[in-house]
Scaffold this motif. Sequence first.
Motif, short mmCIF file in Angstrom:
data_model
loop_
_atom_site.label_atom_id
_atom_site.label_comp_id
_atom_site.label_asym_id
_atom_site.label_seq_id
_atom_site.Cartn_x
_atom_site.Cartn_y
_atom_site.Cartn_z
N ILE B 337 0.84 -1.20 0.00
CA ILE B 337 0.00 0.00 0.00
C ILE B 337 0.88 1.25 0.00
O ILE B 337 2.01 1.22 0.48
N VAL B 339 0.28 5.15 1.27
CA VAL B 339 -0.60 6.13 1.91
C VAL B 339 0.21 7.41 2.11
O VAL B 339 1.26 7.38 2.75
N ASP B 341 -0.30 11.13 3.52
CA ASP B 341 -1.24 11.91 4.31
C ASP B 341 -0.70 13.32 4.50
O ASP B 341 0.28 13.53 5.22
N LEU B 346 -5.07 13.51 0.63
CA LEU B 346 -4.69 12.15 1.00
C LEU B 346 -4.64 11.31 -0.26
O LEU B 346 -5.53 11.40 -1.11
N LEU B 347 -3.61 10.50 -0.39
CA LEU B 347 -3.52 9.57 -1.51
C LEU B 347 -3.44 8.15 -0.97
O LEU B 347 -2.68 7.87 -0.05
N VAL B 348 -4.25 7.27 -1.54
CA VAL B 348 -4.15 5.84 -1.23
C VAL B 348 -4.01 5.10 -2.55
O VAL B 348 -4.89 5.19 -3.42
N THR B 349 -2.89 4.41 -2.71
CA THR B 349 -2.69 3.62 -3.91
C THR B 349 -1.81 2.43 -3.54
O THR B 349 -1.65 2.12 -2.35
N THR B 350 -1.30 1.73 -4.54
CA THR B 350 -0.39 0.62 -4.26
C THR B 350 0.91 0.87 -5.02
O THR B 350 0.94 1.66 -5.97
N VAL B 357 -0.03 7.74 -10.54
CA VAL B 357 -0.44 8.85 -9.68
C VAL B 357 -0.53 10.15 -10.48
O VAL B 357 -1.36 11.02 -10.20
#
Lengths: 373, 373
Positions: B337, B339, B341, B346-350, B357
């Motif tokens: 993952i 993350v 912050d 906020l970015l959440v990706t893998t 992105v």
Amino acid sequence: MSPTGAPIDGFYSVIPAGGIGSRLWPLSRADAPKFLHDLTGSGQTLLKDTWDRLAPLSGPSRIMVVTGRAHRAAVEDQLPDLSDPNVVLESEPRDSSAAIGLAAAILVRREPDVIVGSFAADHVIRDARGFRRAVQEGVAAARAGFIATIGITPTEPAIGFGYIHCAGPIAIDGAPNAVAANSFVEKPDLATAERYLADGDYLWNGGMFIARADVLLRQIGESDPDLLAGIERLADAWDTPARGAVVDKEWPRLRKIAIDYTVAEPAAAAGRLVVIPGDFEWDDVGDFASIAKLHAGGRKSDLAILGENARVLADRSTGIVISQSDRMISLVGVTDIVVVDTPDALLVTTTSNAQRVKSVVDALKLSGRDDVL
Amino acid sequence: MSPTGAPIDGFYSVIPAGGIGSRLWPLSRADAPKFLHDLTGSGQTLLKDTWDRLAPLSGPSRIMVVTGRAHRAAVEDQLPDLSDPNVVLESEPRDSSAAIGLAAAILVRREPDVIVGSFAADHVIRDARGFRRAVQEGVAAARAGFIATIGITPTEPAIGFGYIHCAGPIAIDGAPNAVAANSFVEKPDLATAERYLADGDYLWNGGMFIARADVLLRQIGESDPDLLAGIERLADAWDTPARGAVVDKEWPRLRKIAIDYTVAEPAAAAGRLVVIPGDFEWDDVGDFASIAKLHAGGRKSDLAILGENARVLADRSTGIVISQSDRMISLVGVTDIVVVDTPDALLVTTTSNAQRVKSVVDALKLSGRDDVL
């Protein structure tokens, strides 16, 4: 029975508004428990949804709410029609036997033949007619002296719910669908849940109980005479000037035990419990996977977004985002994701790990980081 | 050459500190570009790391930084030893040909035989000795009239880097490892990258160029005479009172083009480019996967945590968390993952989606949400 929608004779609703909902951290907190959130997108809190569901059944003047002192203001703010004598404040949490037992004991003193129905403040039920029909049958069973529970017809092999193993039909006037309860069973593993679903004799335990208040109290007393004695002392003092002193003395001493163990299981074992099958959409909204499911309408390809000011930009992502801020939340290529964004805490998990969120809360407690609990 | 660590004769370092690093959003922003972050855990920014790497090679008084006006204060704060004549401010970004070309043109006027080496402000290099050795060979090749670049020996089939296809050795005094460059190739797909790695004749393009300033400028002029003419007009005015007026007039008109197209590729085609193989750890820190890799030391089972005040609670999770807040960040059962912050985004990706992105940044631009860019 009243098919037209008038209140059900002699019926009183009790809403225990207690649990925090640890599996919904960081959304649910000690100071913002699950029932004070809008988790369905209805535009109002689960507590208000519950009130709106019960008000037609018992009448708005006949709904008692048992909640923590800390939540009094929020509860009264949510429920402007809640009358003062129907607010029961807990100085500390003592679990559901104490909360529901005390409500029943207070009410039976005001109205000896009262039938009480206890309904969690934070469950989701979507079919008002189906719910009403089940409650009406439950009240009929209660009039006949039974303790009734509403068991939900399973729609999938859920592992997050307890089940009721049902036996054959029981003939009760006004409760044509009532069946006897064999036993209550804990949350099963998936294979067991699949067997329950195929079997057809297992219903989800929705935690809804309907009984004459005196019958309910007698059952508590058979299970735990000390607990009943404490409840009775509290109820004797409740509508008198002695209330405060007696609460301070008695309430903290009550045994913390779920009503499942003092009422449901022993009543089932004694043949006093009947189940009214509820064939309506129900969910205890126990974790974020459950919220995602409620919002996605069953579609796995969706991304559910909750939050008044949510700003979400998602690229090939599914799951659920709950936003309590106006921060820009971007998801790129994450599937079945759970993102809960609050001012002081952020959770990132997946729907399949939703039940394990409680472990975070436990770890935070252990490490003394109570500021975010 | 100076094996002892004294500055290299006649050598001047140029640090173009330009690009924002869109693939590192929301960490990198217009007002906080990649080079102003500590992405390695070194305790200082990439820009300062770059300075510290170059100061022994050219001497601290011989490092020129080309950056945007908006970043002047931050750059000078990071680099207290940067002298005023060595600060070149861009009124707007005009890409690397303009930035490096102007630096070369200013320096050649101050010191006609100067050899300039251009090194990105935001790359990571971990072997100072190996780097120094390569630069020394590059300077030797530059003295012999070549344009030298340092090509990094690949350690994996990377798809995020460009490659240099090398030919056979070239005999250059002081540059025993120099090879001729066949061509530059763009970021390959995985199969091609694997072929490059097996082949052995392909090096990563680290974007480092070393040449006599006059040779570099002549190459720009051959590729784009108008661009060179603009650069020369700017340089003529630079150390005079006319600088401001000329910059206002000329700078915005310069063609925006990367130095790869005006210098590297045409020089390679003309047989003027040599490659010094650099056998050291290098990364352009182009995306969050690259940061995660830098921090995990190659171990997939790790969770890297960046951020001075990061509060992270992780359960069975791997990948990277970058925190710019003191919020509690909890991860439950998420693997690979990413993350990120920040206070407003906020970015959440893998890690496997890290290159994508940039698409978020593009979407934010398109939808006019410049407040978080």
